[in-house]
Design a protein around this motif. Structure first.
Motif, PDB file in Angstrom:
ATOM      1  N   ASP A  92     -12.538  -3.767  -5.106  1.00 18.41           N
ATOM      2  CA  ASP A  92     -11.363  -2.696  -5.282  1.00 18.41           C
ATOM      3  C   ASP A  92     -10.235  -3.114  -4.469  1.00 18.41           C
ATOM      4  O   ASP A  92      -9.240  -2.187  -4.426  1.00 18.41           O
ATOM      5  CB  ASP A  92     -12.160  -1.264  -5.256  1.00 18.41           C
ATOM      6  CG  ASP A  92     -12.346  -1.108  -3.432  1.00 18.41           C
ATOM      7  OD1 ASP A  92     -12.391  -2.147  -2.951  1.00 18.41           O
ATOM      8  OD2 ASP A  92     -12.799  -0.121  -3.133  1.00 18.41           O
ATOM      9  N   ASN A  93     -10.011  -4.118  -3.912  1.00 20.26           N
ATOM     10  CA  ASN A  93      -8.970  -4.574  -3.032  1.00 20.26           C
ATOM     11  C   ASN A  93      -8.841  -3.993  -1.707  1.00 20.26           C
ATOM     12  O   ASN A  93      -7.835  -4.207  -1.063  1.00 20.26           O
ATOM     13  CB  ASN A  93      -7.578  -4.372  -3.772  1.00 20.26           C
ATOM     14  CG  ASN A  93      -7.548  -5.591  -5.004  1.00 20.26           C
ATOM     15  OD1 ASN A  93      -7.855  -6.571  -4.962  1.00 20.26           O
ATOM     16  ND2 ASN A  93      -6.898  -4.849  -6.082  1.00 20.26           N
ATOM     17  N   SER A  94      -9.757  -3.299  -1.510  1.00 21.90           N
ATOM     18  CA  SER A  94      -9.891  -2.915  -0.055  1.00 21.90           C
ATOM     19  C   SER A  94     -10.395  -4.091   0.834  1.00 21.90           C
ATOM     20  O   SER A  94     -10.823  -5.224   0.535  1.00 21.90           O
ATOM     21  CB  SER A  94     -10.940  -1.679   0.272  1.00 21.90           C
ATOM     22  OG  SER A  94     -12.255  -2.310  -0.213  1.00 21.90           O
ATOM     23  N   THR A 129     -11.500  -3.545  11.137  1.00 26.15           N
ATOM     24  CA  THR A 129     -10.864  -2.486  10.801  1.00 26.15           C
ATOM     25  C   THR A 129     -11.390  -2.401   9.176  1.00 26.15           C
ATOM     26  O   THR A 129     -11.753  -3.398   8.575  1.00 26.15           O
ATOM     27  CB  THR A 129      -9.451  -2.551  10.795  1.00 26.15           C
ATOM     28  OG1 THR A 129      -9.085  -3.987   9.898  1.00 26.15           O
ATOM     29  CG2 THR A 129      -8.780  -2.598  12.176  1.00 26.15           C
ATOM     30  N   TYR A 130     -11.213  -1.517   8.435  1.00 26.35           N
ATOM     31  CA  TYR A 130     -11.369  -1.496   7.079  1.00 26.35           C
ATOM     32  C   TYR A 130     -10.121  -0.671   6.487  1.00 26.35           C
ATOM     33  O   TYR A 130      -9.624   0.460   6.962  1.00 26.35           O
ATOM     34  CB  TYR A 130     -12.505  -0.217   6.755  1.00 26.35           C
ATOM     35  CG  TYR A 130     -12.523   0.258   5.260  1.00 26.35           C
ATOM     36  CD1 TYR A 130     -13.180  -0.826   4.320  1.00 26.35           C
ATOM     37  CD2 TYR A 130     -12.505   1.511   4.655  1.00 26.35           C
ATOM     38  CE1 TYR A 130     -13.135  -0.597   2.993  1.00 26.35           C
ATOM     39  CE2 TYR A 130     -12.503   1.718   3.511  1.00 26.35           C
ATOM     40  CZ  TYR A 130     -12.655   0.748   2.491  1.00 26.35           C
ATOM     41  OH  TYR A 130     -13.075   1.034   1.262  1.00 26.35           O
ATOM     42  N   GLN A 131      -9.456  -1.240   5.343  1.00 30.50           N
ATOM     43  CA  GLN A 131      -8.409  -0.563   4.988  1.00 30.50           C
ATOM     44  C   GLN A 131      -8.687  -0.492   3.390  1.00 30.50           C
ATOM     45  O   GLN A 131      -9.143  -1.216   2.590  1.00 30.50           O
ATOM     46  CB  GLN A 131      -7.340  -1.588   4.786  1.00 30.50           C
ATOM     47  CG  GLN A 131      -6.961  -2.226   6.028  1.00 30.50           C
ATOM     48  CD  GLN A 131      -6.098  -3.768   6.045  1.00 30.50           C
ATOM     49  OE1 GLN A 131      -6.645  -4.486   7.094  1.00 30.50           O
ATOM     50  NE2 GLN A 131      -5.332  -3.716   5.071  1.00 30.50           N
ATOM     51  N   GLU A 132      -8.292   0.694   2.867  1.00 29.27           N
ATOM     52  CA  GLU A 132      -8.522   1.102   1.445  1.00 29.27           C
ATOM     53  C   GLU A 132      -7.811   0.352   0.667  1.00 29.27           C
ATOM     54  O   GLU A 132      -8.028   0.109  -0.907  1.00 29.27           O
ATOM     55  CB  GLU A 132      -8.468   2.684   1.168  1.00 29.27           C
ATOM     56  CG  GLU A 132      -9.753   3.314   1.655  1.00 29.27           C
ATOM     57  CD  GLU A 132      -9.641   4.676   1.243  1.00 29.27           C
ATOM     58  OE1 GLU A 132      -8.802   5.215   0.623  1.00 29.27           O
ATOM     59  OE2 GLU A 132     -10.803   5.396   1.602  1.00 29.27           O
ATOM     60  N   SER A 133      -6.531  -0.077   0.985  1.00 28.33           N
ATOM     61  CA  SER A 133      -5.428  -0.854   0.506  1.00 28.33           C
ATOM     62  C   SER A 133      -4.809  -1.834   1.273  1.00 28.33           C
ATOM     63  O   SER A 133      -4.750  -1.733   2.639  1.00 28.33           O
ATOM     64  CB  SER A 133      -4.519  -0.001  -0.249  1.00 28.33           C
ATOM     65  OG  SER A 133      -3.656   0.422   0.487  1.00 28.33           O
TER      66      SER A 133
END
Length: 204
Positions: A92-94, A129-133
């Motif tokens: 989902d591109n995260s 880190t985790y980025q939703e976008s």
């Protein structure tokens, strides 16, 4: 029929050259099993939801493994040390990233020295880190973090007459960000073939 055989062989080669595979963990089928074969997959459970990378294969562009390494050389004038960011990009591109300070990875060979290394996340040396976008990179930096990154297996291998480095391990972390709230990443695994074109040297 004879004319179609070479075409069929070419189609088979194009779709198998990247050797992407997903092997579910029998105990935790929402994540990939831990492997050391370079199957070009990473996965985890993020805030209770299944997360997995996705490799895109097609006739035009070949296979694009959803993993890259970005290396930043030190800038002494700005008091910025060497740093390296290892990124796994979800379907989902995260993005799950590991940000290393005082480490510069400019070729797959640089990864070989990391085999068997366990990092405590949230330290001055490395954070996860985790980025939703892709646009949340600066906004979602953790204020506090606990967790581990274990680089378990790193070995060179020849695949289709091309040298690569198998890079695999496990991870898990929890952190709190003022902007993004609480993030929980558990049961993480990764197993990739790393080639020189997976590594990008970035300007400061």
């Amino acid at each position: 029929m004879k004319k179609t055989l070479p075409i069929l062989a070419l189609i088979y080669f194009l779709f198998t050259a990247c050797e992407e595979a997903y092997y579910p963990d029998p105990l935790q089928p929402w994540t990939p099993a831990y492997t050391t074969e370079g199957v070009n997959t990473a996965g985890a459970k993020i805030n209770g939801q299944r997360w997995i990378t996705n490799s895109d294969c097609n006739f035009v562009n070949g296979c694009n493994t959803e993993m890259d390494i970005r290396a930043y050389s030190a800038n002494r004038e700005a008091n910025l040390p060497d740093s390296t960011v290892i990124r796994f990009i979800g379907a989902d591109n995260s993005i799950i990233s590991f940000n290393f300070s005082d480490m510069l990875v400019t070729s797959p060979d640089d990864l070989l020295a990391l085999e068997g290394t366990e990092y405590t996340l949230g330290s001055s040396q490395v954070i996860g880190t985790y980025q939703e976008s892709p646009f949340e990179e600066l906004a979602c930096l953790p204020q506090s973090q606990t967790g581990k990154l274990f680089i378990r297996y790193v070995q060179e291998k020849i695949t289709n007459n091309r040298r690569t480095v198998i890079f695999s391990g496990t991870f898990g972390f929890d952190y709190l960000s003022n902007e993004c709230g609480e993030v929980s990443v558990h049961s993480g695994r990764f197993d990739f073939k790393v080639y020189p074109d997976n590594i990008f040297l970035e300007p400061r």
